[in-house]
Design an enzyme around this catalytic site. Structure first.
Site, PDB file in Angstrom:
ATOM      1  N   LYS A 174       0.838  -1.209   0.000  1.00 26.43           N
ATOM      2  CA  LYS A 174       0.000   0.000   0.000  1.00 26.43           C
ATOM      3  C   LYS A 174       0.867   1.252   0.000  1.00 26.43           C
ATOM      4  O   LYS A 174       0.636   2.179  -0.781  1.00 26.43           O
ATOM      5  CB  LYS A 174      -0.903  -0.048   1.232  1.00 26.43           C
ATOM      6  CG  LYS A 174      -1.877   1.103   1.352  1.00 26.43           C
ATOM      7  CD  LYS A 174      -3.141   0.696   2.083  1.00 26.43           C
ATOM      8  CE  LYS A 174      -2.949   0.432   3.549  1.00 26.43           C
ATOM      9  NZ  LYS A 174      -2.829   1.663   4.356  1.00 26.43           N
ATOM     10  N   SER A 175       1.865   1.294   0.870  1.00 27.93           N
ATOM     11  CA  SER A 175       2.716   2.497   0.968  1.00 27.93           C
ATOM     12  C   SER A 175       3.392   2.794  -0.367  1.00 27.93           C
ATOM     13  O   SER A 175       3.460   3.945  -0.808  1.00 27.93           O
ATOM     14  CB  SER A 175       3.812   2.276   2.019  1.00 27.93           C
ATOM     15  OG  SER A 175       3.260   2.176   3.297  1.00 27.93           O
ATOM     16  N   GLY A 206      -5.043   7.739   5.620  1.00 26.92           N
ATOM     17  CA  GLY A 206      -4.160   8.721   6.252  1.00 26.92           C
ATOM     18  C   GLY A 206      -2.926   8.975   5.407  1.00 26.92           C
ATOM     19  O   GLY A 206      -2.460  10.112   5.288  1.00 26.92           O
ATOM     20  N   ARG A 262      -8.736  11.947  12.437  1.00 26.03           N
ATOM     21  CA  ARG A 262      -7.295  11.694  12.629  1.00 26.03           C
ATOM     22  C   ARG A 262      -6.484  12.987  12.573  1.00 26.03           C
ATOM     23  O   ARG A 262      -6.779  13.888  11.806  1.00 26.03           O
ATOM     24  CB  ARG A 262      -6.807  10.668  11.589  1.00 26.03           C
ATOM     25  CG  ARG A 262      -7.499   9.336  11.817  1.00 26.03           C
ATOM     26  CD  ARG A 262      -7.033   8.271  10.867  1.00 26.03           C
ATOM     27  NE  ARG A 262      -5.632   7.946  11.045  1.00 26.03           N
ATOM     28  CZ  ARG A 262      -4.958   7.134  10.234  1.00 26.03           C
ATOM     29  NH1 ARG A 262      -5.564   6.602   9.182  1.00 26.03           N
ATOM     30  NH2 ARG A 262      -3.707   6.864  10.472  1.00 26.03           N
ATOM     31  N   ASP A 274       1.947  -1.133  12.008  1.00 23.86           N
ATOM     32  CA  ASP A 274       0.657  -1.562  11.447  1.00 23.86           C
ATOM     33  C   ASP A 274       0.296  -2.996  11.840  1.00 23.86           C
ATOM     34  O   ASP A 274      -0.808  -3.454  11.543  1.00 23.86           O
ATOM     35  CB  ASP A 274       0.701  -1.468   9.914  1.00 23.86           C
ATOM     36  CG  ASP A 274       0.746  -0.021   9.445  1.00 23.86           C
ATOM     37  OD1 ASP A 274       0.278   0.871  10.187  1.00 23.86           O
ATOM     38  OD2 ASP A 274       1.254   0.227   8.336  1.00 23.86           O
ATOM     39  N   LYS A 330      -4.737   5.541  14.740  1.00 27.29           N
ATOM     40  CA  LYS A 330      -4.767   4.885  13.426  1.00 27.29           C
ATOM     41  C   LYS A 330      -6.217   4.875  12.922  1.00 27.29           C
ATOM     42  O   LYS A 330      -7.029   5.672  13.380  1.00 27.29           O
ATOM     43  CB  LYS A 330      -4.183   3.476  13.547  1.00 27.29           C
ATOM     44  CG  LYS A 330      -2.685   3.479  13.866  1.00 27.29           C
ATOM     45  CD  LYS A 330      -1.886   4.025  12.703  1.00 27.29           C
ATOM     46  CE  LYS A 330      -0.404   4.050  12.985  1.00 27.29           C
ATOM     47  NZ  LYS A 330       0.337   4.732  11.917  1.00 27.29           N
ATOM     48  N   ARG A 362      -6.569   1.471  18.022  1.00 26.17           N
ATOM     49  CA  ARG A 362      -6.321   0.021  17.910  1.00 26.17           C
ATOM     50  C   ARG A 362      -6.059  -0.650  19.253  1.00 26.17           C
ATOM     51  O   ARG A 362      -6.258  -1.855  19.381  1.00 26.17           O
ATOM     52  CB  ARG A 362      -5.174  -0.238  16.919  1.00 26.17           C
ATOM     53  CG  ARG A 362      -5.628   0.025  15.501  1.00 26.17           C
ATOM     54  CD  ARG A 362      -4.582  -0.287  14.459  1.00 26.17           C
ATOM     55  NE  ARG A 362      -5.209  -0.225  13.143  1.00 26.17           N
ATOM     56  CZ  ARG A 362      -4.557  -0.033  12.005  1.00 26.17           C
ATOM     57  NH1 ARG A 362      -3.245   0.086  12.009  1.00 26.17           N
ATOM     58  NH2 ARG A 362      -5.206  -0.004  10.863  1.00 26.17           N
ATOM     59  N   ARG A 414      -7.538  -3.652   9.550  1.00 29.14           N
ATOM     60  CA  ARG A 414      -6.560  -4.565  10.180  1.00 29.14           C
ATOM     61  C   ARG A 414      -7.136  -5.252  11.415  1.00 29.14           C
ATOM     62  O   ARG A 414      -6.736  -6.365  11.761  1.00 29.14           O
ATOM     63  CB  ARG A 414      -5.277  -3.804  10.519  1.00 29.14           C
ATOM     64  CG  ARG A 414      -4.606  -3.195   9.286  1.00 29.14           C
ATOM     65  CD  ARG A 414      -3.136  -2.932   9.492  1.00 29.14           C
ATOM     66  NE  ARG A 414      -2.626  -1.983   8.516  1.00 29.14           N
ATOM     67  CZ  ARG A 414      -2.315  -2.280   7.245  1.00 29.14           C
ATOM     68  NH1 ARG A 414      -2.456  -3.500   6.795  1.00 29.14           N
ATOM     69  NH2 ARG A 414      -1.857  -1.344   6.440  1.00 29.14           N
TER      70      ARG A 414
HETATM   71  C1  S3P Z   1       2.635   4.757   6.265  1.00 30.46           C
HETATM   72  C2  S3P Z   1       3.177   5.147   7.465  1.00 30.46           C
HETATM   73  C3  S3P Z   1       2.634   4.691   8.757  1.00 30.46           C
HETATM   74  C4  S3P Z   1       1.732   3.485   8.617  1.00 30.46           C
HETATM   75  C5  S3P Z   1       0.756   3.632   7.470  1.00 30.46           C
HETATM   76  C6  S3P Z   1       1.507   3.822   6.166  1.00 30.46           C
HETATM   77  C7  S3P Z   1       3.235   5.276   5.019  1.00 30.46           C
HETATM   78  O1  S3P Z   1       1.888   5.740   9.333  1.00 30.46           O
HETATM   79  O2  S3P Z   1       1.014   3.261   9.802  1.00 30.46           O
HETATM   80  O3  S3P Z   1      -0.069   2.495   7.369  1.00 30.46           O
HETATM   81  O4  S3P Z   1       2.940   4.741   3.941  1.00 30.46           O
HETATM   82  O5  S3P Z   1       4.022   6.231   5.104  1.00 30.46           O
HETATM   83  P1  S3P Z   1       2.563   6.873  10.277  1.00 30.46           P
HETATM   84  O6  S3P Z   1       3.428   7.704   9.400  1.00 30.46           O
HETATM   85  O7  S3P Z   1       1.400   7.635  10.821  1.00 30.46           O
HETATM   86  O8  S3P Z   1       3.318   6.115  11.324  1.00 30.46           O
END
Ligand code: S3P
Length: 435
Positions: free
Chosen positions: A24-25, A97, A125, A318, A345, A349, A390
């Site tokens: 996803k990232s 987010g 958030r 995560d 999140k 969670r 999740r």
């Molecule tokens: C992510 C960073 C993380 C992670 C999210 C994806 C990203 O969040 O929890 O699922 O793709 O940069 P945080 O930056 O809030 O820790």
């Protein structure tokens, strides 16, 4: 809340081979950088989830032509750093987010105004963590009281580079500042006390932007261009995580997960599960699109409770819902500390997992930044995922070793990150029914 309901029953040995969907990232970032590049980029292995599709839709609204020749592939016709144009409507990030925070960095540098909105969960958030450093760079962004979305980005501001030390371990904050830094005068530097995933840095380098980075520090200057580059997205470790736990806790299981991305800033759960006694082997480690991937072979093992090492927390941020599920059926007690971020999140969670596990007969004490979980035997019952993908998948896995069926409410948001989860889960023997 509304949404699909799942019912999971006790499962016998899990077996089979699985390929989980794309990261996803990386999928979010691939769309963003390809859109801002000069030329056409192919993204292969793109995650067909609601979150990443929302990001692609937003860039289409900003004037970028994106083709979908087939599922999990995108062809992005980049418009160059200054080629986006004002959207006719608010940009809807859905549940994501990552989408909202990274886009805020990109849009802060545009000549035009934009509004970023999200669903009910995203609208709760905190966004001050990105709007504050971006304001320090010269951006003008209005939020609702308390730094909550929608975000109204005025645009047309001249940005200047800053040196920023992130107060929370967050790759999203780091990335938002770096992306704004592309549009800033001078140098932008981000320092982190706890290094987080470095996909933005790696991908900027792959797209030809000069950037210096090492764990805990990244530095770039404005005034360059991004060059179209093809991206191969590896399978998402965070999606594999549910199957790592499932096969570890169901007696007699052996499951093989193919070509999983093993970026060290993502694999804290692998280390935590091994400390608990899990039997997870890596085979055929190789490079794919600049990331290490390997096949993960998981066999059932008796797990024991651990104190989760503090330095693993950002690398498994995560994966705590899945870890809580494993801890609930381990021998002994598991302690989690230093994970207050879990409370902001897609749901809180810590609270939501604690509530659900208690309903299934587990003793769990919450603290502001973690929990103490006494491993035991799960009863059947009804739990609420609070619309958090999740959490839903973690209870689906836990239900495999419960004494009686577990009903999980509000599972529709699993489609944000892992739409094919129920089918893949059934394919290896989890008894998961959807209604
Ligand atoms: C992510 C960073 C993380 C992670 C999210 C994806 C990203 O969040 O929890 O699922 O793709 O940069 P945080 O930056 O809030 O820790």
């Amino acid at each position: 809340m509304s949404g699909h309901t799942w019912t999971t029953g006790p499962a016998s040995a899990l077996a089979g081979e699985i390929v989980v969907p794309g990261d996803k990232s990386i999928s979010h970032r691939a769309i963003m950088l390809a859109a801002l590049a000069d030329g056409t980029s192919q993204v292969e292995g793109f995650l067909e989830g609601e979150d990443t599709r929302a990001t692609a839709r937003i860039f289409a609204d900003l004037g970028v032509r994106i083709e979908t020749p087939n599922a999990s592939r995108r062809v992005v016709h980049g418009v160059g750093l200054d080629g986006l144009r004002e959207a006719a409507r608010p940009l809807d990030c859905g549940n994501s987010g990552t989408g909202m925070r990274l886009l805020c960095g990109v849009l802060a540098g545009q000549a035009f105004a934009s509004t970023l909105v999200g669903d009910e969960s995203l609208s709760r958030r905190p966004m001050g963590r990105v709007t504050e450093p971006l304001a320090a760079m010269g951006a003008r962004i209005d939020t609702r009281d308390g730094g909550l979305p929608p975000l109204r980005i005025t645009g047309g501001s001249r940005l200047r580079g800053i040196a920023y030390a992130t107060p929370v371990a967050s790759a999203q904050v780091k990335s938002a500042v770096l992306l704004a830094g592309l549009y800033a005068e001078g140098e932008t530097e981000v320092r982190e006390a706890h290094p987080t995933r470095d996909y933005t840095e790696r991908m900027l380098a792959a797209f030809g932007w000069p950037i210096a980075f090492e764990p805990g520090r990244a530095r770039l200057a404005g005034g360059h261009r991004l060059r179209a580059t093809d991206v191969v997205v590896p399978a998402d470790f965070s999606s594999a995580a549910f199957f790592l736990v499932a096969a570890s806790i169901v007696p007699g299981s052996r499951v093989l997960l193919r070509a999983v991305g093993l970026n060290p800033r993502r694999t804290g759960l692998l280390q935590a599960l091994r400390l608990m006694g899990a039997d997870i082997r890596e085979h055929a480690a190789r490079e794919q699109g600049g990331e290490t991937v390997a096949d993960l072979e998981v066999r059932h093992a008796r797990l024991r409770g651990i104190d989760v090492p503090l330095d693993l927390v950002p690398d498994m941020i995560d994966e705590f819902p899945a870890l809580f599920a494993a801890a609930a059926v381990a021998d002994g007690t598991t302690r989690v500390r230093g994970a207050a971020e879990l409370r902001v999140k897609e749901s809180d969670r810590i609270a939501v997992m604690a509530e659900g596990l208690r309903r299934l007969g587990i003793t769990i004490d919450e603290t502001p930044d973690g929990a103490t979980i006494a491993g035991g035997r799960l009863d059947g019952g009804e739990v609420d995922s609070a619309g958090d993908h999740r959490i839903a998948m973690s209870f689906a896995v836990a239900g495999a070793v419960a004494r009686a069926p577990v009903r999980i409410d509000d599972c529709a948001n699993v489609a944000t990150s892992f739409p094919g989860f129920p089918a893949l889960a059934r394919g290896i023997g989890l008894a998961l029914a959807e209604t």
